[in-house]
Design a protein around this motif. Structure first.
Motif, PDB file in Angstrom:
ATOM      1  N   MET A   1      56.288  53.866   5.978  1.00  0.00           N
ATOM      2  CA  MET A   1      56.262  52.692   7.144  1.00  0.00           C
ATOM      3  C   MET A   1      56.108  51.069   6.851  1.00  0.00           C
ATOM      4  SD  MET A   1      55.934  53.774  10.653  1.00  0.00           S
ATOM      5  CE  MET A   1      56.039  55.433  10.645  1.00  0.00           C
ATOM      6  N   SER A   2      57.541  50.628   7.360  1.00  0.00           N
ATOM      7  CA  SER A   2      57.585  49.022   7.826  1.00  0.00           C
ATOM      8  C   SER A   2      56.187  48.483   8.824  1.00  0.00           C
ATOM      9  CB  SER A   2      59.178  48.181   6.805  1.00  0.00           C
ATOM     10  OG  SER A   2      59.641  48.831   7.975  1.00  0.00           O
ATOM     11  N   SER A   3      55.504  47.460   9.075  1.00  0.00           N
ATOM     12  CA  SER A   3      55.010  47.052  10.225  1.00  0.00           C
ATOM     13  C   SER A   3      56.083  46.384  11.125  1.00  0.00           C
ATOM     14  CB  SER A   3      54.047  46.372  10.249  1.00  0.00           C
ATOM     15  OG  SER A   3      53.007  46.095  10.903  1.00  0.00           O
ATOM     16  N   ARG A   4      56.225  47.085  12.768  1.00  0.00           N
ATOM     17  CA  ARG A   4      56.942  46.185  13.718  1.00  0.00           C
ATOM     18  C   ARG A   4      55.701  45.090  14.414  1.00  0.00           C
ATOM     19  NH1 ARG A   4      61.850  47.942  14.851  1.00  0.00           N
ATOM     20  NH2 ARG A   4      61.006  48.486  16.963  1.00  0.00           N
ATOM     21  N   PHE A   5      54.554  44.767  13.649  1.00  0.00           N
ATOM     22  CA  PHE A   5      53.984  44.486  14.349  1.00  0.00           C
ATOM     23  C   PHE A   5      54.085  42.765  14.611  1.00  0.00           C
ATOM     24  CE2 PHE A   5      50.202  41.830  15.973  1.00  0.00           C
ATOM     25  CZ  PHE A   5      49.291  42.533  16.816  1.00  0.00           C
ATOM     26  N   PRO A   6      54.129  42.095  15.602  1.00  0.00           N
ATOM     27  CA  PRO A   6      54.479  41.023  15.191  1.00  0.00           C
ATOM     28  C   PRO A   6      53.730  39.977  14.583  1.00  0.00           C
ATOM     29  CG  PRO A   6      54.922  41.125  16.911  1.00  0.00           C
ATOM     30  CD  PRO A   6      54.443  42.455  16.744  1.00  0.00           C
ATOM     31  N   PRO A   7      53.820  38.702  14.196  1.00  0.00           N
ATOM     32  CA  PRO A   7      52.822  37.472  13.415  1.00  0.00           C
ATOM     33  C   PRO A   7      51.869  37.318  15.298  1.00  0.00           C
ATOM     34  CG  PRO A   7      54.392  36.637  13.019  1.00  0.00           C
ATOM     35  CD  PRO A   7      54.841  38.136  14.146  1.00  0.00           C
ATOM     36  N   LEU A   8      50.083  37.606  15.020  1.00  0.00           N
ATOM     37  CA  LEU A   8      49.352  37.349  16.471  1.00  0.00           C
ATOM     38  C   LEU A   8      49.383  36.051  16.354  1.00  0.00           C
ATOM     39  CD1 LEU A   8      47.406  38.048  17.568  1.00  0.00           C
ATOM     40  CD2 LEU A   8      45.741  37.286  16.196  1.00  0.00           C
ATOM     41  N   ASN A   9      49.508  34.830  15.737  1.00  0.00           N
ATOM     42  CA  ASN A   9      49.582  33.211  15.793  1.00  0.00           C
ATOM     43  C   ASN A   9      51.094  32.960  16.945  1.00  0.00           C
ATOM     44  OD1 ASN A   9      47.224  32.423  15.205  1.00  0.00           O
ATOM     45  ND2 ASN A   9      48.268  32.003  13.372  1.00  0.00           N
ATOM     46  N   ALA A  10      52.002  34.098  16.252  1.00  0.00           N
ATOM     47  CA  ALA A  10      52.840  33.398  16.940  1.00  0.00           C
ATOM     48  C   ALA A  10      53.063  33.773  18.494  1.00  0.00           C
ATOM     49  CB  ALA A  10      54.532  33.774  16.959  1.00  0.00           C
ATOM     50  N   LEU A  11      52.638  35.054  18.846  1.00  0.00           N
ATOM     51  CA  LEU A  11      52.454  36.321  20.175  1.00  0.00           C
ATOM     52  C   LEU A  11      51.193  34.885  20.850  1.00  0.00           C
ATOM     53  CD1 LEU A  11      51.580  39.592  19.229  1.00  0.00           C
ATOM     54  CD2 LEU A  11      53.763  38.942  20.148  1.00  0.00           C
ATOM     55  N   ARG A  12      50.061  34.137  19.700  1.00  0.00           N
ATOM     56  CA  ARG A  12      49.764  33.507  20.844  1.00  0.00           C
ATOM     57  C   ARG A  12      50.273  32.248  21.560  1.00  0.00           C
ATOM     58  NH1 ARG A  12      44.980  31.087  18.310  1.00  0.00           N
ATOM     59  NH2 ARG A  12      43.702  30.331  20.101  1.00  0.00           N
ATOM     60  N   ALA A  13      51.555  31.764  20.830  1.00  0.00           N
ATOM     61  CA  ALA A  13      51.953  30.624  21.272  1.00  0.00           C
ATOM     62  C   ALA A  13      52.557  31.020  21.929  1.00  0.00           C
ATOM     63  CB  ALA A  13      52.663  29.871  19.804  1.00  0.00           C
ATOM     64  N   PHE A  14      53.458  32.208  22.230  1.00  0.00           N
ATOM     65  CA  PHE A  14      54.587  32.392  23.181  1.00  0.00           C
ATOM     66  C   PHE A  14      53.662  32.574  24.516  1.00  0.00           C
ATOM     67  CE2 PHE A  14      55.888  36.351  25.825  1.00  0.00           C
ATOM     68  CZ  PHE A  14      57.499  36.042  25.676  1.00  0.00           C
ATOM     69  N   VAL A  15      52.657  33.314  24.769  1.00  0.00           N
ATOM     70  CA  VAL A  15      51.669  33.193  25.712  1.00  0.00           C
ATOM     71  C   VAL A  15      51.535  31.940  26.563  1.00  0.00           C
ATOM     72  CG1 VAL A  15      50.295  34.669  26.783  1.00  0.00           C
ATOM     73  CG2 VAL A  15      51.195  35.684  25.088  1.00  0.00           C
ATOM     74  N   ALA A  16      51.210  31.250  25.615  1.00  0.00           N
ATOM     75  CA  ALA A  16      50.302  30.240  26.190  1.00  0.00           C
ATOM     76  C   ALA A  16      51.908  29.388  26.708  1.00  0.00           C
ATOM     77  CB  ALA A  16      49.873  29.165  25.291  1.00  0.00           C
TER      78      ALA A  16
ATOM     79  N   THR B   1      55.402  39.513  30.819  1.00  0.00           N
ATOM     80  CA  THR B   1      54.309  40.076  31.589  1.00  0.00           C
ATOM     81  C   THR B   1      54.095  41.196  30.715  1.00  0.00           C
ATOM     82  OG1 THR B   1      55.998  40.037  33.117  1.00  0.00           O
ATOM     83  CG2 THR B   1      54.761  42.391  33.798  1.00  0.00           C
ATOM     84  N   ARG B   2      54.417  42.127  29.512  1.00  0.00           N
ATOM     85  CA  ARG B   2      53.975  42.767  28.491  1.00  0.00           C
ATOM     86  C   ARG B   2      52.670  42.518  27.791  1.00  0.00           C
ATOM     87  NH1 ARG B   2      56.220  48.292  27.914  1.00  0.00           N
ATOM     88  NH2 ARG B   2      54.607  48.073  27.351  1.00  0.00           N
ATOM     89  N   ILE B   3      53.093  41.298  27.285  1.00  0.00           N
ATOM     90  CA  ILE B   3      52.791  40.999  26.568  1.00  0.00           C
ATOM     91  C   ILE B   3      51.178  39.867  27.156  1.00  0.00           C
ATOM     92  CG2 ILE B   3      51.706  39.328  24.307  1.00  0.00           C
ATOM     93  CD1 ILE B   3      53.192  41.753  23.528  1.00  0.00           C
ATOM     94  N   ALA B   4      50.936  39.625  28.418  1.00  0.00           N
ATOM     95  CA  ALA B   4      50.151  39.100  28.603  1.00  0.00           C
ATOM     96  C   ALA B   4      48.957  39.629  28.924  1.00  0.00           C
ATOM     97  CB  ALA B   4      49.926  37.656  29.681  1.00  0.00           C
ATOM     98  N   ASP B   5      48.963  40.996  29.583  1.00  0.00           N
ATOM     99  CA  ASP B   5      48.226  41.522  29.876  1.00  0.00           C
ATOM    100  C   ASP B   5      47.197  42.519  28.757  1.00  0.00           C
ATOM    101  OD1 ASP B   5      49.027  41.671  32.311  1.00  0.00           O
ATOM    102  OD2 ASP B   5      50.097  43.504  32.211  1.00  0.00           O
ATOM    103  N   LEU B   6      48.352  42.787  27.749  1.00  0.00           N
ATOM    104  CA  LEU B   6      47.138  43.276  26.589  1.00  0.00           C
ATOM    105  C   LEU B   6      46.380  41.789  25.902  1.00  0.00           C
ATOM    106  CD1 LEU B   6      50.040  44.381  24.409  1.00  0.00           C
ATOM    107  CD2 LEU B   6      49.032  45.530  25.280  1.00  0.00           C
ATOM    108  N   PHE B   7      46.969  40.468  26.130  1.00  0.00           N
ATOM    109  CA  PHE B   7      45.669  39.463  25.776  1.00  0.00           C
ATOM    110  C   PHE B   7      44.368  39.642  26.087  1.00  0.00           C
ATOM    111  CE2 PHE B   7      48.724  37.508  23.030  1.00  0.00           C
ATOM    112  CZ  PHE B   7      48.404  37.165  21.942  1.00  0.00           C
ATOM    113  N   THR B   8      44.959  39.658  27.408  1.00  0.00           N
ATOM    114  CA  THR B   8      44.472  39.849  28.518  1.00  0.00           C
ATOM    115  C   THR B   8      42.443  41.169  28.452  1.00  0.00           C
ATOM    116  OG1 THR B   8      45.066  39.121  30.671  1.00  0.00           O
ATOM    117  CG2 THR B   8      43.214  40.290  31.435  1.00  0.00           C
ATOM    118  N   GLU B   9      43.312  41.833  28.078  1.00  0.00           N
ATOM    119  CA  GLU B   9      42.719  43.658  27.109  1.00  0.00           C
ATOM    120  C   GLU B   9      41.729  43.217  25.843  1.00  0.00           C
ATOM    121  OE1 GLU B   9      44.537  47.050  27.240  1.00  0.00           O
ATOM    122  OE2 GLU B   9      45.931  46.971  29.533  1.00  0.00           O
ATOM    123  N   ILE B  10      42.505  42.423  25.416  1.00  0.00           N
ATOM    124  CA  ILE B  10      41.852  42.234  23.959  1.00  0.00           C
ATOM    125  C   ILE B  10      40.224  40.369  24.126  1.00  0.00           C
ATOM    126  CG2 ILE B  10      41.820  40.803  22.321  1.00  0.00           C
ATOM    127  CD1 ILE B  10      44.405  41.240  21.858  1.00  0.00           C
TER     128      ILE B  10
END
Length: 298
Positions: free
Chosen positions: A1-16, A71-80
């Motif tokens: 199964m191919s991964s559908r997890f986005p690049p972590l660095n891209a997520l950090r840039a997006f949240v910031a 809204t969803r991603i920011a909460d996940l970063f807080t949980e991390i």
């Protein structure tokens, strides 16, 4: 199964970028260039197949899809962050979360943190940086800010005064002719776009008109000004507390003296959040370090 997890660095840039509504401020927080933030977000948009920001205005804004995702991603970063703190606490140490201005953290706080951890081994420090207002949605115990507009309604505790001072390379041609403040008007002066207040404060204290400084080189941030001065491109007006090491090692010199002119104040702010780590040792230690630095700078 191919991964559908986005690049972590891209997520950090997006949240910031979403949190600041600015690629430039996100870049300052992450210590990268605005172009790097833009490229990371573009790669995330290609991965997701939807635009996350509306770039038609001068200030970037989230699209409807981007706002839902944030809204969803920011909460996940807080949980991390919370999970990391819990893990660090598992070794018997309490985690102290400090939110600080990037340049202050880089040039003043980080070089001193080993001293704090030697004295208080029971406290593990988790340091995050942000250039703008305190984000009360992110977990922190203490924050350090300079601009009262960034206090987020928290009570400021005075920490230290900032003095700006002209510095340059000891090999700068004609350095021996810099003997008085007026002599600086005939040299290339390096100014900082993010600290446009420094040159006016310094020149006013010496009775000089801003128009007298005709040769200027403007850079975005303090660390660029310091580097430009070390490279011999001119004389930089910078906060003295950020050039302690270059002055000590001889990479920079203060041709008109290191005392400088008062250009601002730094404050410590304490969190009101639930789960705030009570650690009075940290404010006491900070004030002790600030007092020692002030004495050494005289």
């Amino acid at each position: 199964m191919s991964s559908r997890f986005p690049p972590l660095n891209a997520l950090r840039a997006f949240v910031a970028a979403a949190r600041h509504s600015s690629f430039r401020l996100a870049a300052e927080e992450l210590n990268v260039t605005p172009g790097a933030v833009s490229r990371q977000i573009r790669s995330l948009e290609l991965f997701l197949g939807v635009p996350l920001f509306d770039r038609s205005q001068r200030q970037v804004r989230l699209t409807e899809a981007g706002a839902r995702y944030f809204t969803r991603i920011a909460d996940l970063f807080t949980e991390i962050q919370q999970a990391t703190d819990t893990l660090l606490d598992g070794d018997g140490r309490r985690t102290l979360r400090v939110d600080c201005i990037p340049t202050f953290a880089m040039h003043w706080l980080l070089p001193r943190l080993p001293l704090f951890q030697q004295r208080f081994p029971e406290l593990a420090v988790s340091l995050s940086t942000a250039p703008g207002p305190i984000d009360t949605g992110r977990p922190f115990d203490y924050a350090i800010r300079r601009d009262p507009a960034h206090f987020a309604g928290l009570k400021p505790l005075p920490l230290m005064r900032e003095h700006c001072v002209p510095v340059c390379s000891p090999s700068l041609p004609g350095l021996e002719t810099l003997r008085s403040p007026a002599d600086l008007t005939r040299r290339t002066v390096i100014t900082i776009r993010a600290r446009a207040d420094l040159l006016p404060a310094w020149s006013a204290a010496h009775g000089l008109e801003l128009d007298a400084f005709r040769n200027r080189m403007e850079v975005d941030h303090t660390y660029f000004a310091i580097q430009a001065a070390e490279e011999g491109l001119g004389v930089a007006i910078v906060p003295r507390l950020f050039v302690e090491r270059p002055l000590e090692t001889g990479r920079l010199t203060a041709p008109l003296g290191a005392e400088g002119v008062v250009s601002g104040h730094y404050y410590l702010l304490e969190s009101r959040q639930r789960g705030h780590t009570e650690a009075p040792a940290f404010p006491d230690w900070l004030r002790e370090q600030a007092a020692a630095a002030s004495t050494q700078g005289r």
